[in-house]
Design a protein around this motif. Structure first.
Motif, short mmCIF file in Angstrom:
data_model
loop_
_atom_site.label_atom_id
_atom_site.label_comp_id
_atom_site.label_asym_id
_atom_site.label_seq_id
_atom_site.Cartn_x
_atom_site.Cartn_y
_atom_site.Cartn_z
N UNK A 30 -6.00 -10.36 0.57
CA UNK A 30 -5.97 -9.16 -0.58
C UNK A 30 -4.68 -8.88 -0.90
N UNK A 31 -3.63 -9.42 -0.66
CA UNK A 31 -2.19 -9.24 -0.94
C UNK A 31 -2.17 -9.14 -2.62
N UNK A 32 -2.53 -10.19 -3.04
CA UNK A 32 -2.40 -10.32 -4.65
C UNK A 32 -3.33 -8.97 -5.48
N UNK A 33 -4.53 -8.82 -4.95
CA UNK A 33 -4.93 -7.54 -5.44
C UNK A 33 -4.08 -6.29 -5.33
N UNK A 34 -3.68 -6.14 -4.16
CA UNK A 34 -2.94 -4.95 -3.90
C UNK A 34 -1.56 -4.64 -4.70
N UNK A 35 -0.89 -5.90 -4.89
CA UNK A 35 0.04 -5.94 -5.86
C UNK A 35 -0.08 -5.70 -7.33
N UNK A 36 -1.29 -6.41 -7.81
CA UNK A 36 -1.79 -6.23 -9.04
C UNK A 36 -2.28 -4.47 -9.16
N UNK A 37 -2.73 -4.06 -8.37
CA UNK A 37 -3.10 -2.48 -8.40
C UNK A 37 -1.85 -1.66 -8.31
N UNK A 38 -1.06 -1.96 -7.47
CA UNK A 38 -0.14 -1.36 -7.52
C UNK A 38 0.92 -1.17 -8.70
N UNK A 39 1.00 -2.68 -9.17
CA UNK A 39 1.71 -2.71 -10.39
C UNK A 39 1.25 -1.88 -11.58
N UNK A 40 0.06 -1.80 -11.67
CA UNK A 40 -0.74 -0.98 -12.66
C UNK A 40 -0.76 0.32 -12.44
N UNK A 41 -0.53 0.85 -11.26
CA UNK A 41 -0.41 2.28 -10.88
C UNK A 41 1.14 2.65 -10.84
N UNK A 42 1.93 1.96 -11.15
CA UNK A 42 3.38 2.31 -11.09
C UNK A 42 4.02 2.36 -9.77
N UNK A 43 3.46 1.78 -8.68
CA UNK A 43 3.60 1.87 -7.27
C UNK A 43 4.69 0.69 -6.90
N UNK A 44 5.71 0.78 -6.56
CA UNK A 44 6.82 -0.18 -6.20
C UNK A 44 6.18 -1.16 -5.15
N UNK A 45 6.69 -2.28 -5.07
CA UNK A 45 6.31 -3.31 -3.77
C UNK A 45 7.10 -2.90 -2.67
N UNK A 46 8.07 -2.18 -2.72
CA UNK A 46 8.86 -1.88 -1.59
C UNK A 46 7.84 -0.91 -0.77
N UNK A 58 14.56 -4.00 10.67
CA UNK A 58 14.45 -4.58 11.72
C UNK A 58 13.75 -5.87 11.75
N UNK A 59 14.44 -6.63 12.54
CA UNK A 59 13.96 -8.16 12.24
C UNK A 59 12.67 -8.53 13.00
N UNK A 60 11.95 -7.72 13.27
CA UNK A 60 10.57 -7.86 13.95
C UNK A 60 9.75 -8.38 12.93
N UNK A 61 8.78 -9.46 13.26
CA UNK A 61 8.01 -10.41 12.38
C UNK A 61 6.98 -9.50 11.57
N UNK A 62 6.70 -8.06 12.22
CA UNK A 62 5.70 -7.31 11.37
C UNK A 62 6.48 -6.79 10.21
N UNK A 63 7.71 -6.92 10.22
CA UNK A 63 8.46 -6.28 8.93
C UNK A 63 8.97 -7.49 8.01
N UNK A 64 8.70 -8.56 8.39
CA UNK A 64 9.26 -9.71 7.61
C UNK A 64 7.86 -10.35 6.91
N UNK A 65 6.71 -10.11 7.64
CA UNK A 65 5.45 -10.89 7.07
C UNK A 65 5.08 -10.28 5.42
N UNK A 66 5.42 -9.21 5.04
CA UNK A 66 5.10 -8.55 3.53
C UNK A 66 5.94 -9.10 2.58
N UNK A 67 7.26 -9.69 3.06
CA UNK A 67 8.14 -9.89 1.97
C UNK A 67 7.68 -11.19 1.13
N UNK A 68 7.10 -12.33 1.55
CA UNK A 68 6.79 -13.06 0.60
C UNK A 68 5.57 -12.84 -0.45
N UNK A 69 4.75 -11.69 0.37
CA UNK A 69 3.84 -11.23 -0.86
C UNK A 69 4.04 -10.59 -1.71
N UNK A 70 5.34 -9.74 -1.38
CA UNK A 70 5.44 -8.55 -2.59
C UNK A 70 6.91 -8.85 -3.14
#
Length: 461
Positions: free
Chosen positions: A380-396, A161-173
Motif C-alpha cells: 500500500x506504500x504507493x497509494x499512501x504516498x499518492x494520497x499524502x501528496x494530493x493532501x499536502x502531507x509530507x513524506x517525512x 535511530x539506526x533501527x531497521x524499523x526506522x530504515x524500512x520507510x526510506x525507500x518507499x517515501x
C-alpha cells in the motif's frame, strides 16, 4: 472465498507463530493456502518461485546490509564489554535508588546507538536483577523496564535511530532516518515519560501491598569482573553512529552526483533519494565497527569468533522478516485482497490514520514490527504516498507514522522478542506480560495518536 482464505491464512499465521512454528515454514505454506482458496491451484508453483521468492529476495537485497552490520555491531559491543560498561555507567549516574529509570535509560541509550535489543536484554538483565533485588522492587517489573527502553521510543520514534524499523520507510517515501525529528522527539518523550511514571507507580503499589523482589531459584549468575572500558570510551562508537548517520544523510550524500544510478545496472533510478537513508546507516554502522575494533584491540579474546557470531546472528532475523514480506506480496497479488485493501484505505480520509491502522494490524498479526510494516508498505506504500501528496502531507510525516505504528501492536503475546525477553528474565507471560503490554502497546498508541494529530494540524516538523 478469496477474502475468507486470506483471513484464515492470517489467523493461522498468528496462532502457529505463537505456538512456536518458524515463519520460514509458515509464510510460504500459508501464502499458498490463501491462493488455494482463491481457486488458482494451477498457480501454486509459479506463485511460490516467481512471487514469494522474488519478493523475499528483493527484501534481502535491500536490507541485508543493515541486518548484518547491526548484528555485528551489537556482538562487538557485547564482547568488548562496552555494552556492560554503558549499562553500569548509566546506573551509577542515575543512582540505584531510581532503579527503574536507570534500566530504561541504559536500554534506551544502547538501542539508540544501534545495539541489538537481544544483546541489550542479555547485558542489562543481570544488572537490573541486582538493582531490583536491592531496592525490593518486584522482579516481574524487569521485563517491562527493559522493553520500555529497548522496544519503544529508540526503535521507532527518536530521529536518527539506526533501527531497521526506522530504515524500512526510506525507500518507499524517499526519506531518511531523521524524518519529522520534532514529532519523533515529542513521541519519544511521551513514551519514556508515561512508561517510567507508570512502572514506578506500579512498583510503589505492589511494594505497599507487601510484594517484594521475591524468591527466585533461577537468578542470573553475577557477571564476572573483567577488563571493561570506561563509560565514555565505550560510548564513542554509539556517538559516532548517531553523528555520522546525520552528517551523511543531511550533508554529504545529498550533494553526491548520482546520475550514474540511471544506468540499468544500478536500477535505472532517477536520483538517490530513496537510497540515502539506507546508505547513511550503512556508512555509520560500518565506521563504528571499525572504531570499535580499533579502540578495544587489546580486549578481544577471539575477534574472529566475535565477527563470525555477529554475522551468523543476522541470518535468522533477515530470513524471517523477508519471508513475511514474501507472504505479504503473495496475499497482495490475490483478487480477494482488493476487499481488504479498500477496507483499510477507507478507514479514514486521512492517509496517516489509514497507514497507522494498516501497519498496526499487520504488525500485530505477524508479531513483527519490521515484517508488518514491510508488508503494509510493499502493498500500500504507493497509494499512501499518492494520497499524502494530493493532501499536502509530507513524506517525512508518512515515514514517522509508519515507523511508530510498527512498534505498537507488534508486541502481542506471540511476538518473538517478547518471548525471548521473558525467557532471559525467566518469567512467564502471566507474571510479566501486563507490564510489557502497557509500555509497548498502550503508550506507543497514545504517542502515535498525538503525532498524527499534531502532524495533521501543523504538518511535519
Amino acid at each position: 472465498m478469496g477474502t475468507l482464505g486470506i483471513l484464515l491464512s492470517l489467523v493461522l499465521l498468528m496462532y502457529l507463530a505463537y505456538r512456536g512454528i518458524n515463519v520460514l515454514i509458515l509464510a510460504p505454506l500459508l501464502a499458498l493456502l490463501a491462493l488455494l482458496f482463491s481457486g488458482e491451484t494451477a498457480l501454486l508453483l509459479p506463485t511460490y518461485t516467481q512471487v514469494f521468492m522474488k519478493a523475499m529476495g528483493g527484501y534481502m537485497i535491500q536490507f541485508f546490509p543493515l541486518f548484518l552490520l547491526g548484528a555485528l555491531f551489537g556482538k562487538l559491543m557485547d564482547d568488548s564489554g562496552s555494552a556492560l560498561a554503558i549499562a553500569r555507567g548509566i546506573v551509577a549516574k542515575v543512582g540505584s535508588q531510581r532503579a527503574i529509570l536507570a534500566i530504561v535509560l541504559a536500554c534506551g541509550l544502547l538501542t539508540y546507538g544501534g545495539v541489538s535489543l537481544f544483546v541489550v536484554a542479555f547485558a542489562v538483565y543481570p544488572i537490573g536483577a541486582a538493582l531490583f533485588r536491592e531496592a525490593g522492587i518486584p522482579k516481574r517489573l524487569i521485563p517491562g523496564a527493559i522493553a520500555l527502553g529497548a522496544f519503544t521510543f529508540t526503535m521507532t520514534a527518536l530521529p536518527g535511530t539506526p533501527a531497521i524499523q526506522n530504515a524500512i520507510p526510506s525507500p518507499f517515501f524517499g526519506t531518511d532516518a531523521f524524518a519529522a525529528p520534532g514529532l519523533g522527539l515529542i513521541a519519544g518523550l511521551i513514551m519514556l515519560g508515561l512508561g517510567s511514571w507508570w512502572l514506578s507507580a506500579q512498583a510503589r503499589q505492589l511494594m505497599t501491598a507487601g510484594e517484594g523482589y521475591g524468591v527466585h531459584d533461577d537468578e542470573p549468575a553475577q557477571q564476572e569482573l573483567r577488563d571493561i572500558p570506561g563509560f565514555w570510551l565505550a560510548l564513542l562508537p554509539i556517538l559516532l553512529v548517531i553523528a555520522l548517520n546525520f552528517v551523511m544523510a543531511k550533508q554529504i550524500l545529498p550533494q553526491v552526483d548520482a546520475s550514474f544510478l540511471a544506468k540499468p545496472e544500478f536500477g535505472g533510478l532517477q536520483d538517490a533519494k530513496s537510497l540515502i537513508g539506507i546508505w547513511s546507516i550503512i556508512v555509520a554502522l560500518g565506521a563504528a565497527i571499525v572504531l570499535l575494533v580499533t579502540l578495544h584491540w587489546r580486549r578481544w579474546v577471539d575477534l574472529k569468533r566475535s565477527v563470525n557470531d555477529g554475522a551468523f546472528g543476522s541470518m535468522l532475523p533477515i530470513l524471517n522478516t523477508a519471508s513475511e514480506v514474501g507472504y505479504g506480496t503473495v496475499i497482495a497479488s490475490l483478487a480477494g485482497f482488493v476487499v481488504i485493501r479498500d477496507l483499510v484505505l477507507g478507514v479514514s480520509s486521512n492517509p496517516l490514520v489509514s497507514e497507522a491502522v494498516a501497519v498496526n494490524i499487520l504488525a500485530g498479526i505477524t508479531g513483527s514490527a519490521s515484517g508488518g510494516m514491510s508488508i503494509a508498505l510493499k502493498t500500500l506504500g504507493e497509494q499512501y504516498l499518492a494520497l499524502a501528496t494530493s493532501a499536502g502531507i509530507s513524506p517525512e510525516l508518512l515515514h514517522r507514522v509508519a515507523a511508530m505504528a510498527s512498534g505498537c501492536m507488534d508486541t502481542l503475546p506471540h511476538n518473538g522478542a517478547v518471548i525471548s525477553l521473558l525467557a532471559i528474565c525467566k518469567l512467564s507471560h502471566r507474571e510479566s506480560y501486563k507490564f510489557i503490554f502497557v509500555n509497548t502497546v498502550a503508550f506507543p498508541l497514545v504517542a502515535l495518536t498525538v503525532v498524527i494529530t499534531l502532524g495533521s494540524l501543523f504538518g511535519s516538523f
